[in-house]
Design a protein around this motif. Structure first.
Motif, short mmCIF file in Angstrom:
data_model
loop_
_atom_site.label_atom_id
_atom_site.label_comp_id
_atom_site.label_asym_id
_atom_site.label_seq_id
_atom_site.Cartn_x
_atom_site.Cartn_y
_atom_site.Cartn_z
N ILE A 65 -22.48 -33.46 3.23
CA ILE A 65 -21.30 -32.58 3.27
C ILE A 65 -21.19 -31.76 1.99
CG2 ILE A 65 -18.77 -32.56 3.31
CD1 ILE A 65 -18.95 -34.95 5.25
N ALA A 66 -21.39 -32.44 0.83
CA ALA A 66 -21.29 -31.72 -0.44
C ALA A 66 -22.40 -30.68 -0.56
CB ALA A 66 -21.37 -32.71 -1.61
N ALA A 67 -23.61 -30.99 -0.11
CA ALA A 67 -24.70 -30.02 -0.16
C ALA A 67 -24.40 -28.83 0.74
CB ALA A 67 -26.01 -30.69 0.25
N PHE A 68 -23.81 -29.10 1.88
CA PHE A 68 -23.43 -28.00 2.78
C PHE A 68 -22.37 -27.11 2.15
CE2 PHE A 68 -21.23 -26.35 6.63
CZ PHE A 68 -22.30 -25.62 7.14
N GLN A 69 -21.39 -27.72 1.46
CA GLN A 69 -20.36 -26.94 0.78
C GLN A 69 -20.97 -26.10 -0.35
OE1 GLN A 69 -17.47 -29.85 -0.44
NE2 GLN A 69 -16.38 -29.78 1.52
N ILE A 70 -21.93 -26.66 -1.07
CA ILE A 70 -22.60 -25.90 -2.13
C ILE A 70 -23.38 -24.74 -1.54
CG2 ILE A 70 -24.44 -26.05 -3.87
CD1 ILE A 70 -23.42 -28.92 -4.45
N TYR A 71 -24.04 -24.97 -0.43
CA TYR A 71 -24.78 -23.89 0.24
C TYR A 71 -23.86 -22.76 0.65
CZ TYR A 71 -27.46 -21.53 3.87
OH TYR A 71 -28.08 -20.59 4.63
N LYS A 73 -20.94 -22.03 -0.74
CA LYS A 73 -20.47 -21.37 -1.96
C LYS A 73 -21.54 -20.44 -2.53
CE LYS A 73 -16.93 -24.50 -3.48
NZ LYS A 73 -16.24 -25.04 -4.62
N MET A 74 -22.80 -20.84 -2.44
CA MET A 74 -23.88 -19.98 -2.94
C MET A 74 -23.98 -18.71 -2.10
SD MET A 74 -26.81 -22.77 -3.85
CE MET A 74 -27.97 -21.67 -4.58
N ASN A 75 -23.82 -18.83 -0.81
CA ASN A 75 -23.92 -17.65 0.06
C ASN A 75 -22.74 -16.70 -0.10
OD1 ASN A 75 -26.39 -18.23 1.14
ND2 ASN A 75 -25.57 -19.32 2.90
N THR A 76 -21.57 -17.24 -0.39
CA THR A 76 -20.39 -16.39 -0.55
C THR A 76 -20.26 -15.84 -1.96
OG1 THR A 76 -18.98 -18.31 -0.96
CG2 THR A 76 -19.11 -17.50 1.30
N GLY A 77 -21.00 -16.41 -2.91
CA GLY A 77 -20.96 -15.90 -4.28
C GLY A 77 -19.79 -16.43 -5.09
N GLU A 78 -19.30 -17.59 -4.78
CA GLU A 78 -18.17 -18.15 -5.55
C GLU A 78 -18.66 -18.68 -6.90
OE1 GLU A 78 -15.68 -20.93 -3.52
OE2 GLU A 78 -15.92 -19.92 -1.61
N GLY A 80 -18.56 -21.52 -10.09
CA GLY A 80 -18.48 -22.97 -10.23
C GLY A 80 -19.48 -23.74 -9.41
N ILE A 81 -20.58 -23.07 -9.06
CA ILE A 81 -21.60 -23.75 -8.25
C ILE A 81 -22.29 -24.84 -9.07
CG2 ILE A 81 -23.76 -23.45 -7.00
CD1 ILE A 81 -22.78 -20.64 -6.30
N THR A 82 -22.56 -24.53 -10.33
CA THR A 82 -23.23 -25.51 -11.20
C THR A 82 -22.41 -26.77 -11.34
OG1 THR A 82 -24.14 -23.64 -12.43
CG2 THR A 82 -24.33 -25.80 -13.44
N LYS A 83 -21.11 -26.61 -11.46
CA LYS A 83 -20.22 -27.77 -11.59
C LYS A 83 -20.30 -28.63 -10.34
CE LYS A 83 -15.31 -28.82 -11.68
NZ LYS A 83 -13.99 -28.23 -11.59
N HIS A 84 -20.30 -28.03 -9.19
CA HIS A 84 -20.37 -28.79 -7.93
C HIS A 84 -21.73 -29.45 -7.75
CE1 HIS A 84 -16.45 -27.81 -6.35
NE2 HIS A 84 -16.61 -26.55 -6.76
N ILE A 85 -22.78 -28.80 -8.20
CA ILE A 85 -24.12 -29.41 -8.12
C ILE A 85 -24.19 -30.64 -9.02
CG2 ILE A 85 -26.56 -29.06 -8.64
CD1 ILE A 85 -26.22 -26.17 -7.73
N LEU A 86 -23.67 -30.53 -10.23
CA LEU A 86 -23.67 -31.67 -11.13
C LEU A 86 -22.78 -32.80 -10.61
CD1 LEU A 86 -23.57 -29.92 -14.62
CD2 LEU A 86 -25.49 -31.07 -13.50
N THR A 87 -21.69 -32.45 -9.96
CA THR A 87 -20.83 -33.47 -9.36
C THR A 87 -21.57 -34.19 -8.25
OG1 THR A 87 -18.88 -32.14 -9.87
CG2 THR A 87 -18.61 -33.88 -8.25
#
Length: 89
Positions: A65-71, A73-78, A80-87
């Motif tokens: 689920i978290a990987a899907f949310q990161i994906y 966010k990456m596609n929409t250009g939001e 704080g992606i690095t923070k979510h990846i580290l989390t």
């Protein structure tokens, strides 16, 4: 006179009580306890493995689920992606 009898009774109890306790501890057969302890150990270890597998499944679900949310966010250009990846890691 009753005070003197009370001391006799107390001293008799103090000398006889430990002897009766020691006499009982030597004549008990504990052989059934070893089998019960071994079966209890096997049961607890089996349950621990089942709990571990459940925790792995839940953690895997959260990771997907978290990987899907990161994906997303990456596609929409939001930001704080690095923070979510580290989390997630």
């Amino acid at each position: 006179m009753t005070r003197h009898n009370g001391k006799r009774i107390l001293s008799a109890l103090c000398t006889l009580l430990p002897c009766s306790v020691f006499a009982k501890s030597g004549g008990v057969n504990y052989s059934w306890g070893a089998d019960a302890l071994a079966s209890m150990h096997d049961y607890v270890v089996t349950m621990m493995l089942y709990v571990q597998y459940i925790i792995y499944a839940v953690a895997g679900g959260f990771a997907v689920i978290a990987a899907f949310q990161i994906y997303i966010k990456m596609n929409t250009g939001e930001d704080g992606i690095t923070k979510h990846i580290l989390t997630l890691v």
